[in-house]
Design a protein around this motif. Structure first.
Motif, mmCIF file in Angstrom:
data_model
loop_
_atom_site.group_PDB
_atom_site.id
_atom_site.type_symbol
_atom_site.label_atom_id
_atom_site.label_comp_id
_atom_site.label_asym_id
_atom_site.label_seq_id
_atom_site.Cartn_x
_atom_site.Cartn_y
_atom_site.Cartn_z
ATOM 1 N N SER A 172 27.693 5.759 -14.200
ATOM 2 C CA SER A 172 28.240 4.427 -14.404
ATOM 3 C C SER A 172 29.157 4.144 -13.222
ATOM 4 O O SER A 172 30.195 4.774 -13.075
ATOM 5 C CB SER A 172 29.069 4.430 -15.683
ATOM 6 O OG SER A 172 28.620 3.439 -16.538
ATOM 7 N N VAL A 173 28.753 3.223 -12.378
ATOM 8 C CA VAL A 173 29.471 3.021 -11.118
ATOM 9 C C VAL A 173 29.971 1.581 -11.022
ATOM 10 O O VAL A 173 29.238 0.650 -11.345
ATOM 11 C CB VAL A 173 28.545 3.329 -9.920
ATOM 12 C CG1 VAL A 173 29.277 3.115 -8.607
ATOM 13 C CG2 VAL A 173 28.018 4.753 -10.017
ATOM 14 N N CYS A 215 33.468 2.858 -16.183
ATOM 15 C CA CYS A 215 32.942 3.560 -15.015
ATOM 16 C C CYS A 215 33.860 4.700 -14.618
ATOM 17 O O CYS A 215 35.079 4.600 -14.739
ATOM 18 C CB CYS A 215 32.828 2.601 -13.827
ATOM 19 S SG CYS A 215 31.851 1.161 -14.201
ATOM 20 N N THR A 275 36.871 -2.114 -15.920
ATOM 21 C CA THR A 275 36.088 -1.075 -15.259
ATOM 22 C C THR A 275 36.541 0.311 -15.709
ATOM 23 O O THR A 275 35.741 1.225 -15.846
ATOM 24 C CB THR A 275 36.271 -1.200 -13.741
ATOM 25 O OG1 THR A 275 36.053 -2.553 -13.391
ATOM 26 C CG2 THR A 275 35.304 -0.316 -13.002
#
Ligand SMILES: Nc1ncnc2c1ncn2[C@@H]1O[C@H](COP(=O)(O)OP(=O)(O)O)[C@@H](O)[C@H]1O
Ligand SMILES: [Mg+2]
Lengths: 269, 259
Positions: free
Chosen positions: A35-36, A203, A199
């Motif tokens: 997960s970027v 991520c 985020t």
């Protein structure tokens, strides 16, 4: 079949027809299941990079998706495996009803009726929009549109989900709902965003772009700990610091993995 | 922003709403064709058509106020015709105007009646059709009646993005007005010209982005749709009954059998 990375980009450059150098020597590889977050200021080249992941733009250099190079022969398979959700859901929802929109991809894949219906049902269920099949896109709230837009891609059962600015214009509740949806999906994710707060929950790796280059690629904790680099590239530290692991070193600028040893990787202020 | 949707009230439930889209399209278009080709002097026939439409309207349970408001669309056209027709020279339909003498000719009145009654039947039919069928159902109905895909697709995109465009135009107008724009002649025309140009550019860019979104989901220029529901025997029976009635009205009405 031996091991392939989900996304493998080597030395990708792209110049728009008007001469804008949007991508310069991009190297990036993402493993299956990662997960970027892809962050960076406006005009950094994030959207341009996304358009290369399913062959909508083809620059110089190489892009491989699960080992497949992007060419006319592979492009259908690649567009099925990489689902791109664009920034403005009004661009993604172009059909008369939500059902037609979510069925568009599966129909283009030539699937039989039962399978199309099964996938539409499953995709809408996954984004919490079951029962909205007959609604027209302009009758939906913005948050619902965002989720429907994701369903239009999920119905193709992609292995990689790419989202361009998913939080944009959403109110906090909409963001929270979208976050829950994204967390529940078992796919490789690449999320373009300005918002490090959301985020953080999604991520564990952050790729930072500016001026068409990747200027940092590091675990989230490291990026968050480095206020200097965030400020330098126009990003803010999330308002709450509770989520930052106490172990994170506040001066890790030197630890960021240099991507281009040639230009020193991370720029020094 | 609140839009007025073309297909408002199409989600109600009534026998007319439940008819299959193709059946309804055929029914109403046939009715209009029969009506338009009826000679203007067959007065009883027109009474018959209107009666059939009123019964359908009653069955559809549409609010009369909505139908009435929609019907007002024809009024300007009728008025335009009304303003000129009575001055037509006797016996010359569509011929020269007699503006000096201000004589109102009988054939002129007949033309006016012809326009008024036929446009009323046409408009009422279209209101009934569009208010009892969701827009996507209509499009699919036309598609299954073998209307070329390009037309239904254009109509679908137009309908879908007209709302987005209206919203954009409203936002631009608000932005302009909040900077104290007062529409004062010639030099303001430039501002309006810029706005139109801006809207055009936005639509153009939107078109490109939508196309990318289509390509990203495997679009290759061919459009594919699911098979729709079948027309039921009840639908066919209903259409045939109403059409037989309408044709009878026409034949008998033209012969003056009702009088
Ligand atoms: N269609 C286009 N034609 C020319 N230049 C473009 C086009 N799209 C984007 N650009 C330029 O390319 C650069 C990268 O843009 P973009 O990928 O949209 O950045 P981001 O998504 O990170 O904000 C910017 O300088 C932008 O102005
Ligand atoms: Mg962008």
């Amino acid at each position: 079949m031996h091991h392939h990375r989900a996304i493998e980009i080597t030395n990708l450059c792209y110049i728009y027809p008007d001469g804008t150098e949007a991508l310069r020597n991009i190297d990036l590889s993402i493993e299956n299941g990662e997960s970027v977050a892809l962050v960076g200021p406006n005009g950094a080249g994030k959207s341009t990079l996304i358009l290369h992941l399913n062959g909508l733009l083809r620059g110089e250099g190489e892009v491989r998706i699960f080992g497949l190079p992007i060419n006319d022969e592979n492009v259908r398979e690649i567009r099925r495996r990489v689902g791109v959700v664009f920034q403005d859901p009004d661009d993604q929802l172009f059909s008369p009803t939500v059902f037609d929109d979510v069925a568009f991809g599966p129909l283009n894949m030539g699937l039989p009726r039962e399978e199309v219906e099964r996938r539409v049902g499953k995709a809408l269920e996954a984004v919490g929009m079951a029962g909205f099949e007959k609604r027209a896109a302009f009758h939906l709230s913005f948050g619902q549109k965002k989720r429907a837009a994701i369903a239009t891609v999920l119905s193709m059962e992609p292995d990689v989900l790419v989202l361009d600015e998913p939080w944009g214009n959403l109110d906090p509740r909409g963001r929270r709902g979208l976050l829950n949806v994204l967390q529940s999906l078992p796919v490789t994710r690449l999320i373009v965003t300005h918002d490090l707060f959301y985020t953080m929950e999604l991520c564990d790796r952050v790729v930072m772009m500016d001026g068409g280059r990747i200027i940092a690629d590091a675990p989230l904790a490291q990026i968050l700990a480095d206020e200097g680099i965030l400020e330098e590239h126009g990003l803010e530290l999330p308002q709450t610091e509770l989520k930052i692991p106490p172990t994170a070193d506040r001066k890790v600028r030197g630890n960021l993995r240099p991507l281009h040893p040639a230009n020193g990787g991370v720029k020094e202020a | 922003m609140r839009h007025s949707y073309l297909d408002s009230f199409s989600n109600l439930d009534s026998p007319i709403h439940r008819l299959e889209a193709r059946a309804k399209i055929i029914l109403f278009f046939a009715l209009v064709v029969v009506c338009v080709t009826t000679p203007a002097k067959a007065y009883p026939a027109f009474a018959g058509y209107l009666l059939v439409l009123l019964v359908l309207l009653f069955l559809s349970r549409l609010p009369l106020k909505h139908v009435f408001k929609r019907a007002l669309v024809v009024v300007p056209f009728v008025l335009m015709v009304a303003a000129f027709i009575p001055f037509l020279k006797t016996g010359v339909i569509g011929g020269g105007y007699n503006l000096g003498g201000m004589t109102i000719s009988q054939s002129g009145l007949l033309v006016l009646w012809n326009v008024v009654v036929k446009s009323s039947v046409g408009v009422l039919s279209m209101i009934l059709l569009s208010s009892t069928t969701p827009f996507d159902g209509l499009l699919k109905g036309f598609e299954r009646l073998k209307v070329p895909h390009i037309f239904t697709t254009i109509a679908a995109f137009m309908y879908r993005y007209s709302f987005v465009l209206v919203d954009e135009a409203m936002r631009m107008k608000q932005a302009r007005d909040s900077r104290n724009f007062k529409g004062r002649w010639i030099w303001d025309a430039k501002v309006i010209g810029h706005m139109i140009g801006n809207l055009f550019m936005r639509s153009y860019e939107r078109g490109e982005r939508v196309y990318l979104a289509m390509l990203a989901r495997g679009y290759d220029g061919r459009s594919r749709t699911l098979e729709g529901e079948r027309i039921s025997t009840a639908d066919v029976f209903f259409v045939i009954t109403v059409m037989t009635l309408v044709v009878l009205v026409r034949i008998l009405g033209s012969r003056g059998m009702f009088l």
